[in-house]
Scaffold this active site. Structure first.
Site, short mmCIF file in Angstrom:
data_model
loop_
_atom_site.label_atom_id
_atom_site.label_comp_id
_atom_site.label_asym_id
_atom_site.label_seq_id
_atom_site.Cartn_x
_atom_site.Cartn_y
_atom_site.Cartn_z
N GLU A 1 -3.90 1.33 -13.39
CA GLU A 1 -2.50 1.75 -13.30
C GLU A 1 -2.37 3.25 -13.14
O GLU A 1 -1.66 3.74 -12.26
CB GLU A 1 -1.73 1.28 -14.53
CG GLU A 1 -0.22 1.43 -14.39
CD GLU A 1 0.32 0.56 -13.27
OE1 GLU A 1 0.66 1.13 -12.21
OE2 GLU A 1 0.40 -0.66 -13.44
N ASP B 1 -0.98 5.19 -9.78
CA ASP B 1 0.24 5.99 -9.85
C ASP B 1 0.00 7.45 -9.49
O ASP B 1 0.72 8.04 -8.68
CB ASP B 1 0.84 5.91 -11.25
CG ASP B 1 1.39 4.55 -11.59
OD1 ASP B 1 1.36 3.66 -10.72
OD2 ASP B 1 1.85 4.35 -12.73
N SER C 1 4.45 -1.97 -9.07
CA SER C 1 4.09 -0.74 -9.77
C SER C 1 3.50 0.29 -8.82
O SER C 1 3.44 1.48 -9.15
CB SER C 1 3.08 -1.03 -10.89
OG SER C 1 1.84 -1.40 -10.36
#
Length: 614
Positions: A283, A287, A529
């Site tokens: 993650e 990002d 995401s």
């Protein structure tokens, strides 16, 4: 126009100073997936009751936000100061005294009743037996299949004359969650980074910054106006590794080799190195590599690291730090599920809890979500309102719409297995919900995108209608158009078919097969995401242009992007769907749809439109 929870309209009154009849305040319809009731709670155990006092002027909240956020408003961009927000929504002396008087009349010693510094909450240390008497309820201990435990009741009651002064009480019926693991996403697949940094070949198989720039017409070198800011929120045990950022930068992001994000630690948050691997680093790698890669080396990206490795963190812990209205141990948090600091456990963070001490960035992207039904509608409404207050102050808040179509995070459904599960905070009308698209197999960046498909990306873009929040005025026309021309064929018991509730997502960006550097190798990952921080980077570039021209950041963008002035600011996505719950889900269509929202960004048109605003 209503943007508050559909069930927030209790108007019971009674004679002040008397214990009027008790009325049902909240009741849970089901236990969230993975939880089961184990036993009745021990009567002598202590329970920290927190009573959320009603706030004045809430009925006008959407009007206030519209005033500073709608492009036709003469006050567009004239955002409020934190002091103005605090004064406008501080609970009244009448509410404080009424609830305080009820507690004392019920036998609670005055020394055990404390008003929070923000005047928004009353705190009572109580035994379970006392709390059950106060609220006319029974408390139980619930077990989760992960081994976690939770204290809750199935319903609770309040005196009728007190009800108008209380939003809700915790802990009661809701099951909030500490953010501890990466939500369900598409598979992380090892991949060879064979593409050149500027190659546009095979963008359907490996998404790169160059592919995104081509898709959405992004600048290579933003002006990086002084005062601009972009933040990514990270929860433990997720962590980035600088060597991975450097590997990605060497391949795809000139000038970022050796550059780290600006790290702000909240409640002991840190880049842990004890646990490594795709489950812990994906993650943050995803990002940061794309957020930093798109805005470039001159624009610093802030990483908010929230929570220590022992207690973890919830959304409220982050709100505490950036928003003093939802703060203090005796305020917005509930120690039964919101981690409380200082952490008393061995090795835990011993520092004080931050309360409005962290300046929020202009744009905040959080790549996590939760199932709406796991929360009390009143609790979700209060948290949603805090996001709205950030909007009043000119902050853009982004959340992904989810990766399982119309199903829950764990891919389950409610009821008899077919009832759709909305995603929170995406259903909050005061955040911008971001869905996911893909370059379809065999197509190029010059072809129209489609909604993410599990066969290619491993995910379906989340979307649908809230069961808690009313439809905000800014999206009414767009959603009515979809329901008129593409009304879903499902029974009303499967989805909220009233046409009066908040619909999501608001917009989308590519979320398929992102090439990332992770743990000394390259891999691909998919999900909404991935789309959320890309939209965050794009809005940061819009702010960059506005700030360089002496204008304010865009703030809460939803009233703007749904307006006619921004009709050319999106690439419409008309193909694909978001299956789940043994159904085909919803279908993408011309105009807004509950799969991809308004579509994907057309950056030059968005900048042009926003630069015309004050």
């Amino acid at each position: 126009m209503r943007s508050l929870p559909l069930l927030l309209t209790l108007s019971l009154v009674g004679a002040r100073g008397t214990l009027s009849p008790w009325t049902l305040h909240e009741k849970r319809s089901q236990i969230p997936s993975g939880w089961s009731r184990a036993q009745q709670h021990e009567p002598s155990a202590m329970i920290p009751l927190r009573i959320a006092l009603t706030q004045p002027n809430i009925s006008n909240f959407e009007e206030y936000l519209h005033d500073v956020s709608h492009p036709d408003s003469p006050n567009y961009g004239k955002h409020w100061t934190p002091e103005e927000v605090a004064v406008r929504f501080a609970p009244s002396n009448e509410s404080i005294s009424t609830v305080h008087e009820w507690l004392l009349q019920s036998g609670v010693d005055p020394s055990r009743v404390k008003l929070s510094p923000g005047r928004g909450w009353l705190h009572v240390n109580s035994t379970v037996a006392e709390a059950e008497e106060l609220l006319r309820t029974k408390y139980y201990v619930y077990d989760h299949n992960t081994g976690a435990r939770h204290v809750a009741c199935e319903s609770y009651h309040l005196p009728a004359h007190v009800t108008p002064h209380i939003d809700f009480v915790t802990p009661t019926i809701h099951f909030d969650a500490k953010v501890a693991v990466r939500p369900s996403h598409g598979p992380v697949v090892n991949a060879a980074a064979k593409k050149n940094s500027d190659s546009l070949e095979d963008c359907d198989k490996q998404m790169t910054p160059a592919c995104l720039r081509a898709l959405y017409g992004l600048k290579d070198k933003p002006a990086s106006a002084k005062g601009n800011s972009f933040g990514i929120v990270q929860y433990p045990p997720q962590a980035y590794r600088q060597q991975d950022l450097d590997s990605f930068a060497k391949k795809f992001s000139t000038g970022l080799d050796g550059v780290a994000p600006k790290v702000i630690s909240i409640d002991g948050g840190t880049d842990q190195i004890k646990y490594v691997g795709h489950a812990y680093n994906t993650e943050s790698s995803l990002d940061l590599e794309y957020a930093m890669g798109l805005v470039g080396p001159k624009q610093k990206v802030t990483l908010y690291e929230v929570g220590d490795m022992i207690e973890g963190a919830s959304y409220n812990n982050f709100l505490d730090a950036i928003d003093g209205f939802y703060c203090f141990f005796m305020d917005g948090d509930d120690s039964t599920f919101d981690p409380v600091y200082p952490d008393k456990h061995h090795g835990g963070y011993k520092g004080g809890q931050p309360c409005g001490t962290t300046k929020p960035t202009n744009v905040i992207s959080t790549s996590y979500g939760w199932d709406e039904h796991a929360l009390s509608n009143l609790y979700a409404g209060r948290q949603c309102l805090e996001y709205g207050k950030l909007g009043l102050m000119g902050i853009t808040v982004l959340y992904p719409s989810g990766d399982n179509g119309v199903a829950a995070i764990d891919q389950t459904c409610t009821g008899k297995g077919k009832t759709f599960v909305p995603s929170f905070p995406s259903t909050c009308p005061f955040v911008t919900s971001v869905g996911a698209t893909q370059v379809s197999s065999g197509k190029s960046v010059h072809d129209p995108e489609s909604a993410c498909d599990a066969a290619q990306a491993g995910v379906y873009s989340g979307g649908g209608w809230s069961n808690y929040f009313g439809m905000p005025g800014y999206q009414a026309d767009a959603v009515k158009g979809y329901l008129k021309h593409h009304r879903p064929p499902y029974a009303s018991g499967i989805w909220n078919s009233t046409g009066k509730s908040r619909a999501y997502p608001d917009m989308s960006a590519n979320g398929a097969n992102y090439l990332i550097a992770i743990d000394n190798e390259f891999a691909t990952a998919s999900g909404t995401s991935a789309a959320a921080p890309v939209v965050g980077a794009i809005l940061t570039m819009v702010n960059d242009a506005r700030i360089a021209a002496g204008k304010k950041p865009v703030g809460f963008i939803n009233p703007t992007i749904y307006s006619k002035k921004f009709a050319q600011g999106f690439h419409d996505v008309t193909t694909g769907s978001n299956p789940g719950c043994d159904t085909g889900g919803f279908k993408a269509a011309k105009g807004w749809d509950p799969v991809t929202g308004l579509g994907t960004p057309n950056f030059p048109k968005l900048v042009e439109a926003w630069m015309k605003l004050p």
